[in-house]
Design a protein around this motif. Sequence first.
Motif, PDB file in Angstrom:
ATOM      1  N   GLN A  74       0.834  -1.216   0.000  1.00 41.07           N
ATOM      2  CA  GLN A  74       0.000   0.000   0.000  1.00 41.07           C
ATOM      3  C   GLN A  74       0.864   1.259   0.000  1.00 41.07           C
ATOM      4  O   GLN A  74       0.476   2.303  -0.485  1.00 41.07           O
ATOM      5  CB  GLN A  74      -0.914   0.016   1.226  1.00 41.07           C
ATOM      6  CG  GLN A  74      -2.129  -0.879   1.038  1.00 41.07           C
ATOM      7  CD  GLN A  74      -2.838  -1.175   2.358  1.00 41.07           C
ATOM      8  OE1 GLN A  74      -2.401  -0.748   3.431  1.00 41.07           O
ATOM      9  NE2 GLN A  74      -3.927  -1.914   2.293  1.00 41.07           N
ATOM     10  N   GLN A  75       2.072   1.126   0.561  1.00 42.32           N
ATOM     11  CA  GLN A  75       2.949   2.312   0.660  1.00 42.32           C
ATOM     12  C   GLN A  75       3.932   2.394  -0.506  1.00 42.32           C
ATOM     13  O   GLN A  75       5.006   2.978  -0.349  1.00 42.32           O
ATOM     14  CB  GLN A  75       3.831   2.214   1.913  1.00 42.32           C
ATOM     15  CG  GLN A  75       3.158   2.089   3.223  1.00 42.32           C
ATOM     16  CD  GLN A  75       4.190   1.732   4.302  1.00 42.32           C
ATOM     17  OE1 GLN A  75       5.248   1.189   4.022  1.00 42.32           O
ATOM     18  NE2 GLN A  75       3.857   2.037   5.542  1.00 42.32           N
ATOM     19  N   HIS A  76       3.627   1.783  -1.657  1.00 41.21           N
ATOM     20  CA  HIS A  76       4.696   1.620  -2.654  1.00 41.21           C
ATOM     21  C   HIS A  76       5.338   2.942  -3.091  1.00 41.21           C
ATOM     22  O   HIS A  76       6.478   2.988  -3.518  1.00 41.21           O
ATOM     23  CB  HIS A  76       4.210   0.793  -3.849  1.00 41.21           C
ATOM     24  CG  HIS A  76       3.159   1.453  -4.691  1.00 41.21           C
ATOM     25  ND1 HIS A  76       3.453   2.373  -5.644  1.00 41.21           N
ATOM     26  CD2 HIS A  76       1.804   1.314  -4.695  1.00 41.21           C
ATOM     27  CE1 HIS A  76       2.340   2.771  -6.226  1.00 41.21           C
ATOM     28  NE2 HIS A  76       1.326   2.148  -5.677  1.00 41.21           N
ATOM     29  N   GLU A  77       4.598   4.054  -2.921  1.00 40.20           N
ATOM     30  CA  GLU A  77       5.182   5.325  -3.376  1.00 40.20           C
ATOM     31  C   GLU A  77       6.296   5.820  -2.455  1.00 40.20           C
ATOM     32  O   GLU A  77       7.001   6.771  -2.783  1.00 40.20           O
ATOM     33  CB  GLU A  77       4.084   6.366  -3.524  1.00 40.20           C
ATOM     34  CG  GLU A  77       3.146   5.940  -4.649  1.00 40.20           C
ATOM     35  CD  GLU A  77       2.150   7.003  -5.070  1.00 40.20           C
ATOM     36  OE1 GLU A  77       2.517   8.175  -5.044  1.00 40.20           O
ATOM     37  OE2 GLU A  77       1.019   6.624  -5.425  1.00 40.20           O
ATOM     38  N   SER A  82       2.986 -10.462  -7.361  1.00 39.68           N
ATOM     39  CA  SER A  82       2.836  -9.346  -6.441  1.00 39.68           C
ATOM     40  C   SER A  82       1.359  -8.902  -6.437  1.00 39.68           C
ATOM     41  O   SER A  82       0.515  -9.559  -7.044  1.00 39.68           O
ATOM     42  CB  SER A  82       3.783  -8.200  -6.805  1.00 39.68           C
ATOM     43  OG  SER A  82       3.842  -7.279  -5.747  1.00 39.68           O
ATOM     44  N   ALA A  83       1.048  -7.833  -5.733  1.00 41.07           N
ATOM     45  CA  ALA A  83      -0.360  -7.423  -5.624  1.00 41.07           C
ATOM     46  C   ALA A  83      -0.417  -5.913  -5.433  1.00 41.07           C
ATOM     47  O   ALA A  83       0.618  -5.260  -5.259  1.00 41.07           O
ATOM     48  CB  ALA A  83      -1.013  -8.141  -4.445  1.00 41.07           C
ATOM     49  N   GLY A  84      -1.627  -5.365  -5.483  1.00 45.64           N
ATOM     50  CA  GLY A  84      -1.779  -3.922  -5.263  1.00 45.64           C
ATOM     51  C   GLY A  84      -1.400  -3.119  -6.498  1.00 45.64           C
ATOM     52  O   GLY A  84      -1.304  -3.656  -7.609  1.00 45.64           O
ATOM     53  N   GLY A  85      -1.160  -1.833  -6.314  1.00 44.54           N
ATOM     54  CA  GLY A  85      -0.950  -0.889  -7.415  1.00 44.54           C
ATOM     55  C   GLY A  85       0.243  -1.234  -8.285  1.00 44.54           C
ATOM     56  O   GLY A  85       0.268  -0.918  -9.470  1.00 44.54           O
ATOM     57  N   ARG A  86       1.246  -1.908  -7.735  1.00 47.53           N
ATOM     58  CA  ARG A  86       2.428  -2.224  -8.542  1.00 47.53           C
ATOM     59  C   ARG A  86       2.536  -3.714  -8.804  1.00 47.53           C
ATOM     60  O   ARG A  86       3.632  -4.289  -8.842  1.00 47.53           O
ATOM     61  CB  ARG A  86       3.695  -1.681  -7.893  1.00 47.53           C
ATOM     62  CG  ARG A  86       3.751  -0.178  -7.979  1.00 47.53           C
ATOM     63  CD  ARG A  86       5.121   0.380  -8.079  1.00 47.53           C
ATOM     64  NE  ARG A  86       5.765   0.163  -9.348  1.00 47.53           N
ATOM     65  CZ  ARG A  86       6.726   0.951  -9.838  1.00 47.53           C
ATOM     66  NH1 ARG A  86       7.120   2.001  -9.166  1.00 47.53           N
ATOM     67  NH2 ARG A  86       7.297   0.690 -11.004  1.00 47.53           N
ATOM     68  N   ASN A  87       1.379  -4.344  -8.996  1.00 48.06           N
ATOM     69  CA  ASN A  87       1.435  -5.770  -9.315  1.00 48.06           C
ATOM     70  C   ASN A  87       1.916  -5.959 -10.751  1.00 48.06           C
ATOM     71  O   ASN A  87       2.143  -4.982 -11.469  1.00 48.06           O
ATOM     72  CB  ASN A  87       0.061  -6.424  -9.089  1.00 48.06           C
ATOM     73  CG  ASN A  87      -0.962  -5.912 -10.078  1.00 48.06           C
ATOM     74  OD1 ASN A  87      -0.713  -4.977 -10.840  1.00 48.06           O
ATOM     75  ND2 ASN A  87      -2.137  -6.486 -10.064  1.00 48.06           N
TER      76      ASN A  87
END
Length: 503
Positions: A97-100, A444-449
């Motif tokens: 969730q914190q990928h940024e 992987s998963a989430g916004g950068r999957n």
Amino acid sequence: MIYIILGILALIYFITQPLIVVIYFKIKYGKRVIIQYAPMLGLLRTLSQSRAINGDAFQALSVLIKNNRQADILVTNLLFRPLIVFLKPNYYKIFMQQHEAYTKFPMIVDKRLVSKGMLMEGGAKWKQQRKLLGAHFEYNKLINLIPMINDVAEKKLSGLPNSIFPAMNLASSITGEVVLRAFFGEDIAKLSLNGQDPSLCVTQLITRFGQLITESRFFQIKRALLEEKVFSLFPRKIEKDLFELNTVMLDHMKKAIKGRMEKLKNCKDFVHQDYLDVYLDAYLNKNDQMDPPITEDEILQQSITLYFAGTETTANLVTTACYFLAENPHLQQEIYQEILEILNGESIITAKHLQNLQKVTGFLMECLRLKPVAPMLISKKALQDVYIMDIFIKKGWYVNYMVLSNAQNQNYFPNPKQIDITRWKSDGTLKDSTIDPFAFVPFSAGGRNCIGQYLALIESKIVISKILMKYKLKLNEKLIKTEWIAKITYGLSNQDYITWEAR
Ligand code: HEM
């Protein structure tokens, strides 16, 4: 003299700094933490030692994690920095969730290749790239590629050179051509690289890079000290050759893109045929609205990124699948029977067939579970101080997640070492809905999957089905040792593991 002493002191400081963090974590968290430290090399040494001792780069880590199931984190080092590897899905979820808040560790040291592509970029540029290309990777768009994938697989499988040869060569030649045709068009797919299949060059390049990164102590230490100047200062022959191969690959791609650009400049009605057209349309016609603007170097690097990411990964999955089929003749027969029933005499595989190939899907998911192509993510460097639940990460530390750790965890997957295709539904999700969806994240998963995950599965299903329709796979009895290596991805070394017996 004073400078030499200061230099040595600085080196000692950089080398020992991660060790202090490793010790601090152990004292503070006790059994919640597994520690590993090796001056400068850290995780890289663990992988190369494990390969040398066990013939499997990830076996030592797997065993360590299995014997310490209570641990939440592995704390080690990556070159001069601490590396915090999370082992449990609840941490992973927050991390994603914190990928940024992170930037990626430049695995492929040569900045000319992929640093400006979607895999490595961050911030506004990455968002723009994902938005520009996202629609191209949706399932509904990708199914239009099914006839082409059938075509490529059929062509490559009809002219096998002998009954014994490396599955990886065949698989990467198929996956490479699929990516070239899908994203860059027929004209570029036809080009050869110095008379060679460009996909084989990609495999060669990634394997050699991976071996340098994970196995050459000299290169690892040089890289730790020199970072991206590693190729220009005191290069050995192997590094010079690799740098040269990269240059050839870049020139090849650059020429191909220039050619297409010239064609499109004079084109009045712009119809997007492939990914390259989408990018070139944005660059040639809409760049004044792009913030940040697109550059020619970005187009080149994005192309290399997709080519790398789409070729080697899926080829590894197909190769692992061939190996497990050869190793398990009963399972091979069961899967073959399913393919015969579902295809019912037809030779072209359609989207409908793919939906019904439940055992093939389950089998491929098991291959990813037992030998994940990406057992860890690319390590990410914190851009600021952050907390992941109760764990403090200081700006500049590396963070990662061990996909492998839960893929073979008895608590999620009973009999974890056993291939059990019945764990999976035909859409590739787990039948047992009580299992935490973040426990197994091969893409992987989430916004950068992984943007290419549907393509990877469509392609692997078609290729494995076509292989089994044509060949019975057996293990090559002459080969004694099976080697699972950490290239940039993880998979079998490029050897003749399999005998291909025509049906
Ligand atoms: C079995 C096949 C594949 C596996 C296991 C796989 C796995 C992954 C994983 C784990 C990531 C996340 C990396 C990270 O953040 O550390 C990723 C990202 C990515 N993958 Fe894949 N991949 C596969 C196939 C493909 C294919 C076929 C393509 C398409 C050409 C592709 C393109 C990408 C791209 C562009 C990203 C970066 C996405 C972003 O950061 O927004 N992958 N992949």
